[in-house]
Design a protein around this motif. Structure first.
Motif, short mmCIF file in Angstrom:
data_model
loop_
_atom_site.label_atom_id
_atom_site.label_comp_id
_atom_site.label_asym_id
_atom_site.label_seq_id
_atom_site.Cartn_x
_atom_site.Cartn_y
_atom_site.Cartn_z
N UNK A 178 41.44 102.23 45.29
CA UNK A 178 41.22 100.93 44.65
C UNK A 178 41.98 100.83 43.34
N UNK A 179 41.95 101.92 42.55
CA UNK A 179 42.66 101.91 41.28
C UNK A 179 44.16 101.79 41.48
N UNK A 180 44.69 102.51 42.48
CA UNK A 180 46.13 102.44 42.75
C UNK A 180 46.53 101.03 43.19
N UNK A 181 45.72 100.48 44.09
CA UNK A 181 46.03 99.13 44.58
C UNK A 181 45.95 98.10 43.46
N UNK A 182 44.91 98.23 42.61
CA UNK A 182 44.77 97.30 41.48
C UNK A 182 45.94 97.44 40.52
N UNK A 183 46.37 98.68 40.28
CA UNK A 183 47.51 98.89 39.39
C UNK A 183 48.79 98.31 39.94
N UNK A 217 49.03 95.84 42.07
CA UNK A 217 48.93 94.38 42.05
C UNK A 217 49.21 93.83 40.66
N UNK A 218 48.59 94.45 39.64
CA UNK A 218 48.83 94.00 38.28
C UNK A 218 50.29 94.22 37.88
N UNK A 219 50.84 95.37 38.28
CA UNK A 219 52.24 95.63 37.95
C UNK A 219 53.18 94.64 38.58
N UNK A 220 52.88 94.24 39.82
CA UNK A 220 53.73 93.25 40.49
C UNK A 220 53.67 91.90 39.77
N UNK A 221 52.46 91.49 39.39
CA UNK A 221 52.32 90.23 38.67
C UNK A 221 53.03 90.26 37.33
N UNK A 222 52.88 91.36 36.61
CA UNK A 222 53.54 91.48 35.31
C UNK A 222 55.06 91.50 35.48
N UNK A 223 55.54 92.21 36.51
CA UNK A 223 56.99 92.26 36.75
C UNK A 223 57.55 90.88 37.04
#
Length: 329
Positions: A27-32, A34-40
């Protein structure tokens, strides 16, 4: 009376500590990610906006004409004089023509495929529509220049004869049909598969119970579509239209192949001439010097902002109509 207490064999097997840890880590990896993709994505958009703004500022600081009202584009002159009045007018007018033609036809095709055509016909027809969306724009441009332009001469004369009193369809200049009207028709053909495909998928998501309830009340096929299908898919059709409008605003090669560019604004859409942002950039980029490219980038910034405004307006419309669109069904 038999006991209803679950036995040990009926209960779910216990989850070990290692499995819980693995799940939490996933869950933490997937959340990271997802957030990284949005920030990118935000970083990329901000980088594009910053680059366009920086280069546009260099050009606008040296421009001797009014950037928004000047009809000329001579960025290589001394001093440079250029403006986007003609380009903005041509981009907006050709896109409006494309939307007026394409959206009603696309919605009709989508309804036919999803609710009228038999399955044996609907499947290959949907495949053909999806295939048209993959055709390169230069192919559309060549077809438009060699086939569409010569064929529209008779239609232009007919519109001039019977609708010339509207002033919009008054053909005041002789010449072939290399006009904004022709560009609008070509863009309508190009965006038709996109709007049709998205609208079809939205119409197929209409809850079957809604349609069956309307039929049980004695509604006809058209009444079912009007009361159940169209309200449910309204926001989806708006989204599909905005996707098509985005392609129409930024289309380059097809427009450059068909349009006869000129820096004159004419309300007679059948007259040859006009220009768009993308067509002007494609036509002048190679021959422009460093400052001329900065000027073209400045026009590209306006197109970038125009696209953002259109998408933002579409999001507001969808948000206001969400409660009536069937999205919460």
């Amino acid at each position: 009376m038999a006991s209803t207490t679950p036995t040990q064999t009926d209960a779910a097997p216990p989850v070990s500590r290692s499995e819980r840890s693995t799940g939490r880590a996933g869950d933490k990896i997937f959340a990271g990610l997802s957030k990284g993709s949005g920030i990118a994505l935000l970083v990329i958009m901000a980088s594009i906006a910053a680059f366009l703004t920086y280069r546009a500022t260099i050009a606008l600081s040296e421009n001797e004409g009014n950037f928004f009202t000047t009809f000329d584009w001579n960025a290589s002159a001394t001093p440079p004089v250029f403006g986007i009045a003609v380009l903005l007018f041509g981009t907006v007018v050709s896109s409006i023509i494309a939307m007026v033609i394409a959206v009603p036809i696309a919605v009709g095709i989508a309804l036919f495929i999803s609710h009228y055509a038999p399955r044996k016909l609907a499947t290959p027809l949907a495949y053909v529509v999806d295939l048209l969306a993959a055709v390169p724009s230069i192919v559309y441009g060549i077809w438009g220049a060699l086939f569409l332009v010569p064929q529209l001469g008779g239609l232009n004369l007919w519109l001039d004869e019977y609708l010339g009193w509207t002033w919009i369809f008054d053909k005041s200049q002789p010449g072939v049909a290399r006009s904004l009207f022709t560009v609008g028709i070509l863009l309508a053909i190009m965006i038709l598969p996109i709007v049709t495909s998205v609208s079809r998928e939205v119409f197929l998501q209409v809850p079957r119970m809604n349609e069956e309830a309307a039929l049980a009340l004695g509604a006809t096929r058209w009444e079912v579509i009007r009361m159940s299908v169209l309200p449910f898919g309204r926001s989806g059709v708006i989204s599909a239209s905005m996707l098509g409008l985005g392609r129409a605003l930024g289309e380059t090669m097809a427009v450059a192949t068909v349009l006869s560019p000129s820096f004159l604004i004419s309300g007679h859409i059948l007259d040859p001439g006009g220009g768009t942002f993308a067509q002007n950039i494609a036509a002048k980029f190679d021959e422009a010097n460093e400052f001329g490219r900065d000027a073209l980038i400045a026009s590209g910034l306006v197109l970038f902002l125009l696209t953002l405004l259109v998408n933002g307006a579409a999001r507001l419309i969808i948000a206001r109509r969400k409660d009536f669109s069937g999205a919460n069904a």
